[in-house]
Design an enzyme around this catalytic site. Structure first.
Site, short mmCIF file in Angstrom:
data_model
loop_
_atom_site.label_atom_id
_atom_site.label_comp_id
_atom_site.label_asym_id
_atom_site.label_seq_id
_atom_site.Cartn_x
_atom_site.Cartn_y
_atom_site.Cartn_z
N HIS A 158 35.69 52.96 31.38
CA HIS A 158 36.79 53.38 32.24
C HIS A 158 37.60 54.53 31.63
O HIS A 158 38.55 55.01 32.27
CB HIS A 158 37.73 52.21 32.53
CG HIS A 158 37.10 51.11 33.32
ND1 HIS A 158 36.44 51.33 34.52
CD2 HIS A 158 37.03 49.76 33.09
CE1 HIS A 158 35.99 50.17 34.98
NE2 HIS A 158 36.32 49.22 34.14
N ASP A 193 27.76 47.20 34.49
CA ASP A 193 28.98 46.41 34.47
C ASP A 193 29.39 46.07 35.90
O ASP A 193 29.05 46.79 36.85
CB ASP A 193 30.08 47.24 33.80
CG ASP A 193 31.33 46.46 33.45
OD1 ASP A 193 31.47 46.07 32.29
OD2 ASP A 193 32.16 46.26 34.35
N HIS A 195 32.24 46.39 37.13
CA HIS A 195 33.18 47.42 37.58
C HIS A 195 32.51 48.80 37.50
O HIS A 195 31.71 49.05 36.60
CB HIS A 195 34.42 47.43 36.70
CG HIS A 195 35.18 46.14 36.69
ND1 HIS A 195 35.09 45.23 35.66
CD2 HIS A 195 36.04 45.62 37.59
CE1 HIS A 195 35.87 44.19 35.92
NE2 HIS A 195 36.45 44.40 37.09
N ASP A 282 29.86 41.03 32.84
CA ASP A 282 30.82 40.48 33.78
C ASP A 282 30.30 40.41 35.22
O ASP A 282 31.02 39.97 36.12
CB ASP A 282 32.14 41.23 33.73
CG ASP A 282 31.98 42.74 33.63
OD1 ASP A 282 30.84 43.23 33.75
OD2 ASP A 282 32.98 43.43 33.41
#
Length: 338
Positions: A158, A193, A195, A282
């Site tokens: 990120h 991931d 996200h 995740d």
């Protein structure tokens, strides 16, 4: 399998983050390291400490202005009367082509995208050695390894070139890919991931020399919200070199692997000769973020699919948070690559 970890990565110990207007315990804790290390060792990984590649490879991805901020903001913040121990912004510019303030508060708002990237006394040291860990794994594949694993913590995907966010400060996957490019290789980054890897996308969005591919929960109702749509294909020289595959919340193993097949086709078309796998665990059905429903066995099959590319793999740890199956999921994935 060679694996890398530096004990100084435990120096970052964030206490809280804000979500839905509420102070919550931060899930990106040093205890993740022990669970992930045990999972990697169960798959046969042998850990070593990374060497220090210096600031050069980090500065090839992140601006010197941002790196100065990360190294100096915490002691500056502590000089503010009544300041909390962690640097958490309370104001953000509505656009970034504006004044660059001298104030620590203003610079925090400029360089931190959200309230999920608190900076404390040990944050820079941990982030620095997390990046060195990714570089060590990248170097290993240039020396002949087929797979190497970097237990990077804090994670990185990120983080933009001058912006922290979502538990991330230095973009380890991007740093590794840029270093591989500097060694004459043609890297692709495959982000699995839950996200979207918005920072990675942002770093390479206008470039055609690194392919970026991300599979993730649809951002219309999931972090990071403003990035990750299928229409985001790159710009300028990078047009067609960014592929986003947003998935419906609750997508299971079969749905995930169907999208992964599209991702692997794009990587083959790019002609990548090395793959940086931004590995988030995740996406698992029991992860606290509850975005997708990949099973532990599903991680093995996903890894089998990625291994079918027949290219060297640099596996860089991204997300995956405290839950009983975290280490087992990493074991399943790494065994699947082998």
């Amino acid at each position: 399998m060679k694996a890398f970890l530096d004990p100084r990565q435990s120096a970052h110990d964030p206490q809280m983050f804000m979500a839905n207007g509420t102070r919550l315990p931060n899930p990106e804790k040093p205890a993740r390291i022990g669970m992930l290390r045990a999972g990697a060792e169960a798959a046969g990984a042998r850990f070593a400490a990374p060497r220090d590649f210096g600031m050069g490879p980090i500065a090839a991805v992140h601006t010197p202005e941002y790196l100065t901020f990360l190294q100096t903001i915490h002691p500056r913040w502590q000089r503010i009367a009544g300041a909390a121990d962690e640097v958490i912004p309370n104001i953000h510019p509505d656009r970034r082509m504006v004044n660059y303030p001298k104030s620590a508060v203003g610079q925090a708002g400029y360089h931190q995208a959200d309230t999920a990237c608190p900076i404390a006394a040990g944050t820079w040291e941990a982030a620095y050695w997390s990046a060195q860990t990714a570089l060590a794994a990248a170097e290993t594949v240039t020396l002949g390894a087929r797979v190497s694993y970097a237990l990077c913590r804090p994670p990185g995907h990120h983080a933009f070139g001058d912006l922290a966010g979502g538990f991330c400060f230095l973009n380890n996957s991007a740093i590794a890919a840029q270093w591989l490019l500097s060694r004459g290789l043609r890297p692709a980054i495959l982000d699995v991931d839950v996200h979207h890897g918005n920072g990675t996308q942002g770093i390479f969005y206008q470039r055609g020399d690194v392919l970026t591919v991300s599979l993730h929960a649809d951002p219309d109702r999931f972090y990071p919200f403003f990035w990750g749509g299928a229409q985001e294909r790159g710009e300028g020289a990078g047009l067609g070199c960014n592929l986003n595959l947003p998935l419906a919340r609750g997508t299971d193993d079969d749905g995930y692997r169907a999208a992964l097949a599209t991702a692997l086709t794009r990587i083959r078309a790019f002609g990548a000769d090395v793959i940086v796998v931004a590995l988030g665990l995740d996406a698992h059905e029991d992860d606290p973020f509850q975005g997708l429903r990949v099973t532990t066995d599903g991680f093995t099959r996903i890894a089998n699919d990625i291994a079918s590319l027949g290219r060297p793999l640099v596996v860089v740890q991204e997300g995956g948070y405290m839950q009983p199956k975290l280490g087992h999921n990493l074991t399943a994935f790494l065994r699947g690559l082998a």
